[in-house]
Every structure is written in structure tokens, then in C-alpha cells.
Write a protein that holds these residues in place. Structure first.
Motif, mmCIF file in Angstrom:
data_model
loop_
_atom_site.group_PDB
_atom_site.id
_atom_site.type_symbol
_atom_site.label_atom_id
_atom_site.label_comp_id
_atom_site.label_asym_id
_atom_site.label_seq_id
_atom_site.Cartn_x
_atom_site.Cartn_y
_atom_site.Cartn_z
ATOM 1 N N CYS A 130 0.830 -1.210 0.000
ATOM 2 C CA CYS A 130 0.000 0.000 0.000
ATOM 3 C C CYS A 130 0.863 1.259 0.000
ATOM 4 O O CYS A 130 0.527 2.249 -0.650
ATOM 5 N N LEU A 131 1.967 1.229 0.731
ATOM 6 C CA LEU A 131 2.870 2.380 0.731
ATOM 7 C C LEU A 131 3.402 2.639 -0.671
ATOM 8 O O LEU A 131 3.533 3.790 -1.099
ATOM 9 N N THR A 132 3.710 1.574 -1.383
ATOM 10 C CA THR A 132 4.199 1.716 -2.756
ATOM 11 C C THR A 132 3.097 2.238 -3.675
ATOM 12 O O THR A 132 3.318 3.157 -4.469
ATOM 13 N N ARG A 133 1.911 1.656 -3.552
ATOM 14 C CA ARG A 133 0.804 2.044 -4.428
ATOM 15 C C ARG A 133 0.436 3.508 -4.248
ATOM 16 O O ARG A 133 0.140 4.214 -5.219
ATOM 17 N N TYR A 134 0.445 3.988 -2.996
ATOM 18 C CA TYR A 134 0.007 5.355 -2.725
ATOM 19 C C TYR A 134 1.180 6.311 -2.495
ATOM 20 O O TYR A 134 1.014 7.373 -1.891
ATOM 21 N N ASP A 135 2.365 5.938 -2.968
ATOM 22 C CA ASP A 135 3.548 6.809 -2.911
ATOM 23 C C ASP A 135 3.809 7.340 -1.506
ATOM 24 O O ASP A 135 4.194 8.489 -1.317
#
Length: 457
Positions: free
Chosen positions: A424-429
């Protein structure tokens, strides 16, 4: 013109010289009577007054003078001078209308910053009294309000104030229920401030235990305690020259409140294991969903800390208080969700929109966005009706957004949870608000998991 009121000629001389060196003209009065007479004859941009005079030391003379000046010149900001041991007296002065206070002995840098901020806030308040209400288009032309979706008249007034106070260094306390967008407002203040090229450090105080508070906030040196294997930079040092955002400030325990008050009061702190105080230059923005005045009344929050945090207070309305924004929010979230998942943009039926507008939304905009996202993920079509949202409201987050199935025994539940958080951190920068929404967590719960798994953002 600044009026200095103090019966100590050495203090008056010192302040006069300091202010002159920084471009401020001054007048001086040694007694309350002399100060009152000057205020009746002249208009001052600011009054800098002591709280105790030669006849007594209770501070009553200072409070009486404050009341008289506010009666004669209600818009003139007054900065009080008091001893550290008399902060309770300064708090009485703040309640009576003073803009701020400084303690003896003061640092010249801190005194000048307090004066500059009081003058800037006074100018902002004067402008606000004379300026007409702005439209959203006018606000967007003046300020960067990216990510704030609203046409509600009450919230527009808050956004107008956000834009006007952002260039000052005034401390801001943002209050409101969970999910009302306090972090987004804090970011808007930072983006529109003079410090927007300097660091912006976010701290969730609800996720920091009292035993780790000093190390997290002020840092430590190697060997300061058993597990201190290397030097650690504290959050205030990271934010030096910029802005620090203290989220969940209402969750601080009394011992931590005292430590926070010290750095906010003097802008100095000590790194654990070091003996030399360090100075910090930061703008402080804080937020809470707690009823701070009630906490003060109940003895759970220090009143002097409150007045260090809330030179300006912004209270955000709940979503149920601005239901006219729901169509705008639906449109915005559907567009963003389609882009995030690389899928066709969904549309919504009038019946579904009406149903959404009638829900209480105790989790406010955060819960609202999560419901929209769940409905999009669960639906097999792009035209969303009332039933899609009813299902989304009932469905637990874990059922909507679960990690790829792993073979039994190959991953523990904790490993799966950590994997999902990292995805999720990757997906939402790295946008923590959106990560928390997607995972169905509060920001405080997400921060606790980040700390638990050692995930740095």
C-alpha cells in the motif's frame, strides 16, 4: 510603534536597543498609569508589558493594565513578560486577551519571533474583518489547496483563514472528528507558508510511548541507554528551519506534555546523553480529535501547553455538516480510484448518491472514501447503485483488499500484514492517510504498525 512597559530601566534599555536594531520604533513606560496615558494618546502596533511592577508581585497590576489596554485598543496585540515560575499568571493574561507571552530570561531570537508573529497575526485578523467571503475559485487562484474538495461555505471560511495565516509563523491547532481531514489542512498550511522549501516533519504522538518520547522527539547519542548503539536524530532536529506537525497531540501523557512545553516555550531541548542544550527554529502545527478544553478542565491537558499550541485554532466540520460536498467528493474519489487501479472510471446512480448523502458517516471523509473504494473493488460493473454501497459498508476491509494468497505455512499473519502495508505504501507513494484508508485502519493504528515492523516512510 511598539510600547514597552517595565519598571526596570535596564530591561527597557535592552529591549529598546534590540528592537531598534531590527527596525522597530519604540516608546517606553515605567508604570501602568503612564502606559495607560500613552495608549489613550497614541496608537501602538504592539504592547510588550511586564506583569509585575514595583508595588507588588502578584501580577494583578499587570492584569489590570492588560484589561485597560484591551478596552481602549481591542485590536492591539499585547505580549506579556513573566518569569518561568509565573506561567500560570501568563495563562490568565492569555485568557484576558493577550496575544502571547515570553518568559525571563528570554532569548533575543525567540522574543523577536514572538513579536513578528503577533504583528503578522494581528494584520491577518484585521484583513479578515474587512474582507468579503471568497469563492472557491478565488481561493484556488490565491492559494495551493490541492486535495481539499469542498464548496461548503463554512469550510471555505476556514480555507480562507488557512491561506491568510500560512505565511505567518503562528502555531496552529487543528481540531475535528476523526477523518475530517486535519492532516490535509496541515499540509496546505505548510505548502502556502514561507517555510515550504524547508523540512516538513509529521509525528503521530499517539503512536509514541512515553518511554520513547524523548528519544523520538529530541534524539539520543550513542551509549545514552542500553540499546542506543548509534546516534539518533530527533524529530525536532529533523524539522529545524521548517515545520513540525504534531498529530494526536491530545494523546500525550502529563510527563510528555511538560517535555513538549519546554521546547515550545524556549525553542531549546537536550539530546538524551548530551548535556549541551540545542536551539531549534520550527513552526508548530498540531491536531487532535479530542475535546481539548474539556481535557484542560479535567486536568488531563496542561493549560499552558494549550496556549503554546493554539495561537490560531481551526475546527473542521464533520462530513454530515457539509453534505452538499458529497457529490463533489464522489466525483473526485471515483476519478482517483480509477486512476490508482488502472481501471475504467465508475459512475453512480442518483439513488445511490441520495443514499450516501443520508448516512451519518461517523468516520467522516476517511470512512466515506474507504466506502467508495470498497464499492468499486467489489462491484462487477462500473455503474454503482445503492446496493453496491450497502455491501461495501458491511464488508470488512480485509475481505476487500487482501494480499495474494500464499501457501499455508509460508508466511505468518504478521508477515502478511507487513507485506500488505508495504504494498500500500508503494501504491500510494507513501501517502499515509490514503494507506490507512485502504487498509481500513486509523492513522494512529497505522503508525503503531509502522513502528512495530520497523517500516520507515
Amino acid at each position: 510603534m511598539i510600547l514597552i512597559v517595565d519598571d526596570d530601566s535596564a530591561v527597557v534599555s535592552s529591549l529598546t536597543l534590540l528592537l531598534k536594531q531590527h527596525g522597530y520604533a519604540t516608546r517606553a513606560a515605567s508604570t501602568p498609569g503612564e502606559a495607560r496615558a500613552l495608549c489613550k494618546r497614541e496608537r501602538f502596533s504592539l504592547v510588550l508589558q511586564d506583569m509585575n511592577f514595583s508595588r507588588e508581585t502578584t501580577g494583578q497590576e499587570g492584569l489590570d493594565l492588560l484589561a485597560h489596554i484591551k478596552a481602549d485598543a481591542p485590536s492591539t496585540p499585547i505580549v506579556l513578560i513573566t518569569a518561568w515560575g509565573s506561567i500560570s499568571l501568563a495563562v490568565q493574561g492569555i485568557k484576558a486577551g493577550a496575544a502571547d507571552f515570553i518568559t525571563k530570561p528570554w532569548s533575543n531570537h525567540q522574543l523577536l519571533q514572538v513579536i513578528r508573529t503577533a504583528l503578522e497575526v494581528s494584520t491577518v485578523q484585521e484583513a479578515g474583518r474587512s474582507e468579503k467571503n471568497c469563492t472557491r475559485a478565488e481561493l484556488d487562484h490565491r492559494y495551493d489547496l490541492t486535495g481539499i474538495i469542498s464548496e461548503d461555505s463554512n469550510l471555505l471560511k476556514i480555507l480562507e483563514l488557512v491561506g491568510r495565516i500560512a505565511p505567518t509563523d503562528a502555531s496552529v491547532l487543528i481540531t475535528g472528528e476523526t477523518g475530517t481531514g486535519k492532516e490535509i489542512i496541515a499540509e496546505a498550511i505548510y505548502r502556502n507558508s514561507r517555510r515550504n522549501k524547508a523540512p516538513y516533519v509529521k509525528v503521530n504522538l499517539g503512536g509514541i510511548s512515553s518511554s520513547l518520547f524523548e528519544s523520538e522527539m529530541f534524539g539520543h547519542v550513542k551509549g545514552a541507554f542500553t540499546d542506543a548503539r548509534q546516534d539518533r536524530q530527533g524529530r525536532f532536529e529533523m524539522a529545524h528551519g521548517g515545520t513540525i506537525f504534531l498529530d494526536e497531540v491530545g494523546d500525550l501523557d502529563p510527563a510528555c506534555q511538560v517535555k513538549l512545553l519546554r521546547v515550545l516555550q524556549d525553542r531549546t531541548y537536550e539530546v538524551l546523553g548530551a548535556s549541551k542544550p540545542r536551539t531549534v527554529n520550527v513552526r508548530v502545527i498540531s491536531a487532535t480529535n479530542r475535546d481539548i478544553p474539556q481535557m484542560v478542565a479535567d486536568g488531563q491537558m496542561r493549560e499552558d501547553l494549550l496556549y503554546r499550541l493554539n495561537l490560531i485554532t481551526l475546527h473542521l466540520p464533520a462530513l454530515r455538516e457539509r453534505i452538499g460536498d458529497i457529490p463533489l467528493l464522489v466525483d473526485y474519489f471515483l476519478t482517483n480510484i480509477g486512476e490508482a487501479y488502472h481501471s475504467p472510471r465508475s459512475t453512480i446512480s442518483p439513488a445511490a448518491l441520495h443514499w450516501l448523502s443520508r448516512q451519518p458517516w461517523p468516520g467522516n471523509v476517511r470512512q466515506f472514501r474507504q466506502t467508495i473504494e470498497r464499492a468499486v473493488l467489489l462491484s462487477t460493473h462500473t455503474y454503482l447503485d445503492k446496493a453496491d454501497f450497502e455491501l461495501a459498508m458491511k464488508m470488512p476491509a480485509a475481505e476487500v483488499m487482501r494480499p495474494e494468497h500464499a501457501d499455508p505455512g509460508s508466511m505468518t499473519l504478521e508477515e502478511m500484514e507487513k507485506t500488505m502495508i508495504v504494498k500500500c505504501l508503494t501504491r500510494y507513494d507513501g501517502h499515509l492517510t490514503r494507506v490507512a484508508e485502504a487498509l481500513g485502519l486509523s492513522r494512529a493504528a497505522l503508525y503503531r504498525r509502522l513502528e512495530k515492523y520497523g517500516i520507515r516512510t
